[in-house]
Enzyme design. Structure first.
Site, PDB file in Angstrom:
ATOM      1  N   SER A   1      -9.956   2.284   2.791  1.00  0.00           N
ATOM      2  CA  SER A   1      -9.029   2.980   1.921  1.00  0.00           C
ATOM      3  C   SER A   1      -8.067   2.047   1.184  1.00  0.00           C
ATOM      4  O   SER A   1      -7.422   2.466   0.219  1.00  0.00           O
ATOM      5  CB  SER A   1      -8.205   3.975   2.740  1.00  0.00           C
ATOM      6  OG  SER A   1      -7.380   3.285   3.675  1.00  0.00           O
TER       7      SER A   1
ATOM      8  N   LYS B   1       0.851  -1.197   0.000  1.00  0.00           N
ATOM      9  CA  LYS B   1       0.000   0.000   0.000  1.00  0.00           C
ATOM     10  C   LYS B   1       0.884   1.243   0.000  1.00  0.00           C
ATOM     11  O   LYS B   1       1.901   1.291   0.690  1.00  0.00           O
ATOM     12  CB  LYS B   1      -0.908  -0.028   1.237  1.00  0.00           C
ATOM     13  CG  LYS B   1      -1.930   1.102   1.294  1.00  0.00           C
ATOM     14  CD  LYS B   1      -2.862   0.948   2.504  1.00  0.00           C
ATOM     15  CE  LYS B   1      -3.898   2.067   2.537  1.00  0.00           C
ATOM     16  NZ  LYS B   1      -4.852   1.912   3.660  1.00  0.00           N
TER      17      LYS B   1
ATOM     18  N   SER C   1     -10.546   0.088   7.056  1.00  0.00           N
ATOM     19  CA  SER C   1      -9.889   0.156   5.742  1.00  0.00           C
ATOM     20  C   SER C   1      -9.192  -1.120   5.284  1.00  0.00           C
ATOM     21  O   SER C   1      -8.695  -1.174   4.164  1.00  0.00           O
ATOM     22  CB  SER C   1      -8.883   1.307   5.721  1.00  0.00           C
ATOM     23  OG  SER C   1      -9.549   2.535   5.691  1.00  0.00           O
TER      24      SER C   1
END
EC number: 6.3.5.7
Length: 492
Positions: free
Chosen positions: A158, A78, A182
């Protein structure tokens, strides 16, 4: 040869050990898959040269019998995790082409254990979002589609890039972060497994901060076993993070397949919210029945302050974000937009560097921390947080091993479908997940079924502090009963 991108992380690990294929072959297969799936926009930066170099080094180690637990396994990272010498932007214009000279603790532990870096994954800007539509690189597309439709769906947020990439077979697993859901919400939207560990289990050092008392790193993977393997490498004490807990990391994989007989599973009545789709209610009951069939005991529990969790979260998280994001000013790193004086330079840089959702949350956070409103909003929200934590403590004190809830109030929705006129519509996606962050507990989302349009739905298990092992044992029961979910590769 089998399609190497269809393997689970555990299968790939065993295949490398058996010398059925090399890490270079495995890595090349995933690099080709990433190239073919660029329409998903899951990766914001691909690192093929570095990946092949790491894979060759892994093959040499495996040949000598010196491989680590993740030796030669290609992963996605990420874009919130600092990667030394590799661009890290938090998917925000304000970080522009920022290339950190240091490595986050979590990723350094993955490289220590032999993992291979495929590239950086898309996410909501500064991890603020529930649909991965706020990224400066554009929205991520969910590999799943509704039956008979080619409408593009969100992967959740997210960590949407992480979930989309894993679900599409672009990497064997991915790092993610969870501040209010998330990891778990995108996992539920994409038919993958995501675990948010106990707060303090994984180091936050080198991860771009959103809300420091809520943020926690964790993996997204294809199976419960894969998640357990990854978490063992990601977890551990770090003196550089003052909130890191000095506690031995267990062999999480050993918990997968362990008997759940006699465990008490709490079913919280407060999670039966008004307007919840019948499909979600039915899935929840099905999950409870599966656990009961495996020998667990079901008990109804009460978490009376659940209804206050979402409003309290959307006070605490923006307040911490407004403080954390004050450091982005165009002076030392990232983007800079000049002005007639230094104050104007700050204003121009922040106004043009931050996206609309980030600006909204900074403004909310600044407002609730301001002199006239601190007691009315922020202090009250922190008191509510204490009550939420106490609800869980009282529940676990009665012998409950874990709590079963839905992971999300719906399946994945269309890109641009929610939150345009009213941001609260988007915030409601976190209704089942925020309590876990507010209380600092571990939570796992496991695929458990599909809706009437063929989209994956997930269930959430909430555990006692530092008892991720029980979640892996229970999660595997649901996984075995529900079967695995694979999206059709319409993009090829």
């Amino acid at each position: 040869m089998t399609d190497l991108t269809s393997l689970t992380l555990a299968e790939a690990r065993d295949g490398l050990a058996a010398k059925s294929f090399s890490s270079l072959q495995l890595t090349d297969a995933h690099l080709a898959a990433i190239e073919a799936a660029r329409v998903l926009n899951a990766f914001v930066l691909e690192t093929p040269d570095q990946a092949r170099s790491m894979a060759k080094a892994a093959d040499a180690k495996i040949a000598k019998g010196e491989g680590g637990p993740l030796e030669g396994l290609p992963l996605g990272i990420k874009d919130l995790f600092a990667t030394s010498g590799v661009r890290t932007t938090a998917c925000s214009k304000i970080l522009d082409d920022f290339t950190p000279p240091y490595e986050s603790t979590v990723t350094s532990q993955l490289w220590r254990d032999g993992a291979v870096l495929l590239g950086k994954l898309n996410n909501d800007e500064f991890a603020m979002g529930s649909s991965n539509e706020t990224s400066c690189f554009g929205p991520v597309v969910n590999p799943w589609r509704r039956e008979g439709s080619d409408a593009k769906l969100v992967p959740g947020g997210s960590s949407g890039g992480s979930a989309s990439a894993v679900a599409a077979g672009l990497c064997l697993g991915a790092t993610a972060t969870d501040t209010g859901g998330s990891i778990r919400q995108p996992a539920a939207f994409t038919g993958t497994v995501g675990i948010k560990p106990t707060y303090g289990r994984c180091s936050r050092w080198g991860i771009v901060a959103f809300a420091s008392s809520l943020d926690q790193a964790g993996p997204i993977a294809r199976t419960v076993r894969d998640s357990a393997i990854l978490l063992r490498s990601m977890a551990g004490y770090d003196a550089k993070d003052t909130t890191s807990v000095d506690r031995a990391v267990p062999d999480y994989e050993a918990a997968v397949g362990r008997s759940v007989k006699g465990m008490k599973i709490g079913i919280p009545k407060e999670y039966r919210i008004g307007g919840m789709p019948a499909e979600i209610e039915a899935l929840w009951k099905q999950g409870a029945d599966w656990l009961k069939a495996a020998g667990a005991e079901l008990v109804e529990v009460s978490l009376p302050h659940t209804k206050y969790a979402l409003p309290a979260y959307y006070i605490v998280a923006p307040a911490e974000a407004s403080s954390n994001l004050a450091r982005y000013d165009g002076v030392r790193y990232g983007a800079r937009v000049n002005g007639r004086n230094i104050t104007e330079m700050y204003e121009n840089t922040r106004a043009q560097g931050f996206g609309a959702e980030v600006i909204r949350r900074i403004m909310i956070g600044t407002y609730v921390l301001s002199a006239g409103y601190y007691d009315a909003y922020y202090l009250r929200a922190q008191k509510v947080r204490t009550l939420i934590k106490r609800d869980f403590e009282e529940c676990f004190a009665k012998g409950v091993s874990a709590i079963l809830t839905p992971a999300t109030p719906s399946a994945a929705f269309g890109i641009g479908e929610k939150g345009g006129a009213d941001p609260v519509e988007m915030y409601l996606n976190d209704i089942f997940t925020v309590t876990v962050n507010m209380a600092g507990l571990p939570g796992i989302a496991v695929p458990a079924g599909r809706d009437s349009q063929g989209l994956p739905l997930g269930l959430q298990l909430i555990g006692r502090p530092f008892d991720e092992e029980t979640l892996f044992s229970l999660g595997e029961v649901i996984e075995q009963a529900a079967g695995r979910f694979t999206a059709a590769k319409w993009w090829i």
